[in-house]
Design an enzyme around this catalytic site. Structure first.
Site, PDB file in Angstrom:
ATOM      1  N   ARG A  27      62.843  57.114  25.023  1.00 14.42           N
ATOM      2  CA  ARG A  27      62.653  57.693  26.905  1.00 14.42           C
ATOM      3  C   ARG A  27      62.975  57.506  27.601  1.00 14.42           C
ATOM      4  O   ARG A  27      62.927  58.178  29.130  1.00 14.42           O
ATOM      5  CB  ARG A  27      61.075  57.489  27.195  1.00 14.42           C
ATOM      6  CG  ARG A  27      59.995  57.192  25.986  1.00 14.42           C
ATOM      7  CD  ARG A  27      58.829  56.441  25.993  1.00 14.42           C
ATOM      8  NE  ARG A  27      57.978  56.742  27.852  1.00 14.42           N
ATOM      9  CZ  ARG A  27      57.238  58.019  27.486  1.00 14.42           C
ATOM     10  NH1 ARG A  27      56.863  58.144  26.528  1.00 14.42           N
ATOM     11  NH2 ARG A  27      56.856  58.279  28.753  1.00 14.42           N
ATOM     12  N   ASN A  99      57.368  53.350  34.985  1.00 16.10           N
ATOM     13  CA  ASN A  99      57.857  54.308  34.590  1.00 16.10           C
ATOM     14  C   ASN A  99      57.084  55.396  35.690  1.00 16.10           C
ATOM     15  O   ASN A  99      55.633  55.260  36.113  1.00 16.10           O
ATOM     16  CB  ASN A  99      57.478  54.753  32.723  1.00 16.10           C
ATOM     17  CG  ASN A  99      57.287  56.160  32.680  1.00 16.10           C
ATOM     18  OD1 ASN A  99      58.131  56.870  32.921  1.00 16.10           O
ATOM     19  ND2 ASN A  99      56.586  56.725  31.896  1.00 16.10           N
TER      20      ASN A  99
END
Ligand code: AGP
Length: 608
Positions: A27, A99
């Site tokens: 990610r 995030n």
């Protein structure tokens, strides 16, 4: 697109966090860090560094008995790649991992006069400073979070430690993904996705948006912003740890390339009954298809190229108007869709923000939205009226491979169903196509036999500056996916071109040795493509030809010929794509690069 993880319980948190981060690295992998409580230490401890998770491991304590902490692996959005910009960010009594993007970070900095608190260039640190500002006022973690999220505009999955609450982790999200899990024998987890804690438990739930999660070794309490308790739906992962590991392959990408036959079989089998397409198991009624007058397909990157393949079938065989839109363009357009329009969004991760927002726009015009998604209960899956899950298993490599082929297979089955329900395909025609589709996994196995030959020929690619992928019709759509596979992991500028268009300018770029991957599987334009290939071969291009011909011994056509099994023209996309994946992979490896974690990229683009 970053990876977050938090854990509190009986295990040593440092190992849990670092092992989890290593599974979340796909990610984002430009910097990493952890924050944790230590016995008899008044302040939260922090270890972070620019670099990968292995670099983080090197700066952590060899022995660390802590049992509560948070961790983060970053894909830089606000602020460059540096240790200072790495998460977690600690301000006063608060440590934060994040995030997403705090869009109004500057306004918040000014409104609450936070500038003097900031050491980094990141929006996240502003979030930490804001939380600390309210914590100093309230001394209450949940009240602090309520006040802070009321000020923040943007996307976030926050993991938070408050210094006066050792052993506890608080979490809240908006748009950015977050899952959680509690096992009384182990403890409580939060993470961006289940791969982070799959080695400990396969049960999890999605943390609902704007729900405060309070984690302790005794459990996870959820409440909405008004303080009402929230009960989540517990789910079980339908794959195991090995699916999230390399299983002896050198890279996830080559493993996932080889997983495609099984992934396609797992995906199509539940949608075929008596050799006809059947989506009743996905709760997609025939009325979804009935009377549809047009189709719009919206996605990004590889998912969009998969959509293009489906569009070719719908247009050419069902004679139904179909549009394929880049999600980031669609969401700011005035789409010409209405209640008789079907909108299909395609996304492996189910978290691509542009695709998610495009879906929300489409829902303003039609109730016929359907998502093709690989990650269960992901944001896009939950947002669409209907969802058809692909069963590729976790796709870890940044370069999408098995997700593409299962998306294409699903697009075809949806197209067969659309044709049947609207009388544009007879049952016999549909059965014939379904039977041909069912045979594709076996044909991919045959194509995978080319692996060593492809590996050899990529030695002619590794020094290229440019490469071209050319074809006509459906082959041109596949060429786009092939070009993306090469450029995103080998950093060679690759371009897909309609074979008939080259001579209108671009052929001037063809000179000795320029690799041209030519695809000639569409029989109705085969001769035309071959003459286009001769045009580039005559200018000394290095031509790799992918076609159904048994063999071609004509030096005026190609240097290398890869003969693929003879399947219906529109199903050759699967075989061609696998060859293009192998070309991309072995060119990247031949250049000494890491095909799993190419520079500047991350697996799930959850920022705009
Ligand atoms: C494909 O190899 C890339 N990693 C990228 O284009 C990807 O397909 C795109 O970001 C869409 O992601 P999604 O399928 O998760 O929405």
């Amino acid at each position: 697109m970053c990876g977050i993880i938090g854990y509190t319980g009986k295990l040593e948190v440092q190992n849990v966090l670092i092992n989890g981060l290593s599974r979340l690295e796909y990610r984002g992998y430009d910097s990493a860090g952890i924050a944790y409580f230590r016995e008899n230490q008044p302040h939260i401890s922090l270890r972070k560094t620019a670099g990968k998770v292995k670099d983080l491991r090197a700066v952590c304590d060899k022995v660390n008995p802590s049992t509560c902490g948070i961790g983060h692996t970053r894909w830089a959005t606000h602020g460059g790649v540096s240790t200072a910009n790495a998460h977690p960010h600690r301000v006063g009594k608060v440590a934060l991992i994040h995030n997403g993007i705090i869009e109004n970070y500057a306004a918040i900095t000014n409104k609450f006069n936070l500038a003097d608190e900031l050491q980094s260039e990141t929006d996240t640190e502003v979030g930490a400073a804001l939380l600390n500002h309210f914590y100093e006022e309230t001394h209450d973690p949940k009240e602090t979070i309520r006040k802070a999220v009321a000020e923040i505009k943007g996307s976030f999955a926050f993991g938070i430690l408050f210094e006066d609450h050792p052993g506890e982790i608080y979490a809240v999200r908006n748009v950015s993904p977050m899952v959680a899990s509690f096992d009384p024998k182990i403890g409580a987890f939060i993470a961006s996705d289940v791969t982070a804690f799959i080695e400990h438990t396969n049960r999890y739930f999605v943390v609902p948006e704007y729900t405060i999660a309070s984690l302790s070794p005794e459990g996870i309490a959820l409440e909405d912003l008004e303080g009402h308790p929230v009960t989540p739906e517990i789910m079980t992962v339908d794959w195991d740890l090995t699916a999230a590991e390399k299983d002896g392959y050198p890279h996830f990408m080559i493993k996932e390339i080889h997983e495609q036959p099984a992934a396609i079989t797992r995906t199509i089998t539940p949608r075929i009954k008596n050799d006809l397409p059947d989506f009743s198991g996905d709760q997609v009624p025939d009325d979804f298809f009935k009377g549809a007058e047009n189709v719009t397909i919206v996605a990004c990157g590889t998912a969009m190229y998969a959509g293009m393949v489906g569009a070719e079938f719908i247009q050419n065989h069902l004679r139904m108007p179909v549009t394929v839109s880049i999600a980031s363009e669609f969401r700011y357009s005035q789409p010409v869709i209405d209640k008789n329009s079907i909108v299909i969004v395609v996304s492996q991760s189910g978290e691509t923000i542009d695709t998610l927002e495009a879906l929300k726009l489409a829902k303003q015009y039609t109730d016929r939205t359907l998502s093709i998604v690989n990650v269960k209960e992901s944001s896009i899956a939950r947002e669409s009226h209907y969802v058809v899950y692909t069963h590729a298993g976790p796709e870890i490599a940044v370069a999408s491979t098995k997700a593409y082929t299962v998306q294409v297979a699903t697009m075809y089955l949806l197209g067969f169903k659309l044709g049947l329900v609207n009388g544009r395909l007879t049952e016999d025609e549909a059965k014939e196509r379904v039977q041909a589709l069912k045979a594709i996994p076996g044909h991919i196995e045959e194509v995978l036999q080319y692996e060593n030959q492809v590996k050899e020929l990529t030695s002619r690619m590794v020094n290229a500056q440019d490469a071209f992928y050319i074809g006509r019709g459906l082959d041109y759509r596949v060429a786009m996916e092939g070009a993306l596979k090469l450029k995103e992991i080998s950093y060679i500028h690759a371009e897909a071109y309609a074979a008939g268009e080259l001579k209108h300018g671009t052929i001037s770029l063809i000179e000795e040795g320029v690799p041209v991957i030519a695809i000639a599987n569409q029989q109705k334009v085969y001769e035309k493509v071959i003459s286009n290939i001769r045009e580039v071969k005559a200018r000394d291009a290095f031509v790799i030809l992918i076609s159904k011909d048994k063999e071609i011994n004509d030096p005026t056509v190609c240097n290398v010929h890869l003969s693929i099994p003879d399947v219906p023209d529109d199903l050759t996309v699967f075989e061609t794509a696998v060859i293009c994946q192998l070309i991309g992979y072995y060119t990247s490896v031949g250049k000494g690069l890491d095909p799993d974690q190419p520079r500047n990229l991350a697996k799930s683009v959850t920022v705009e």
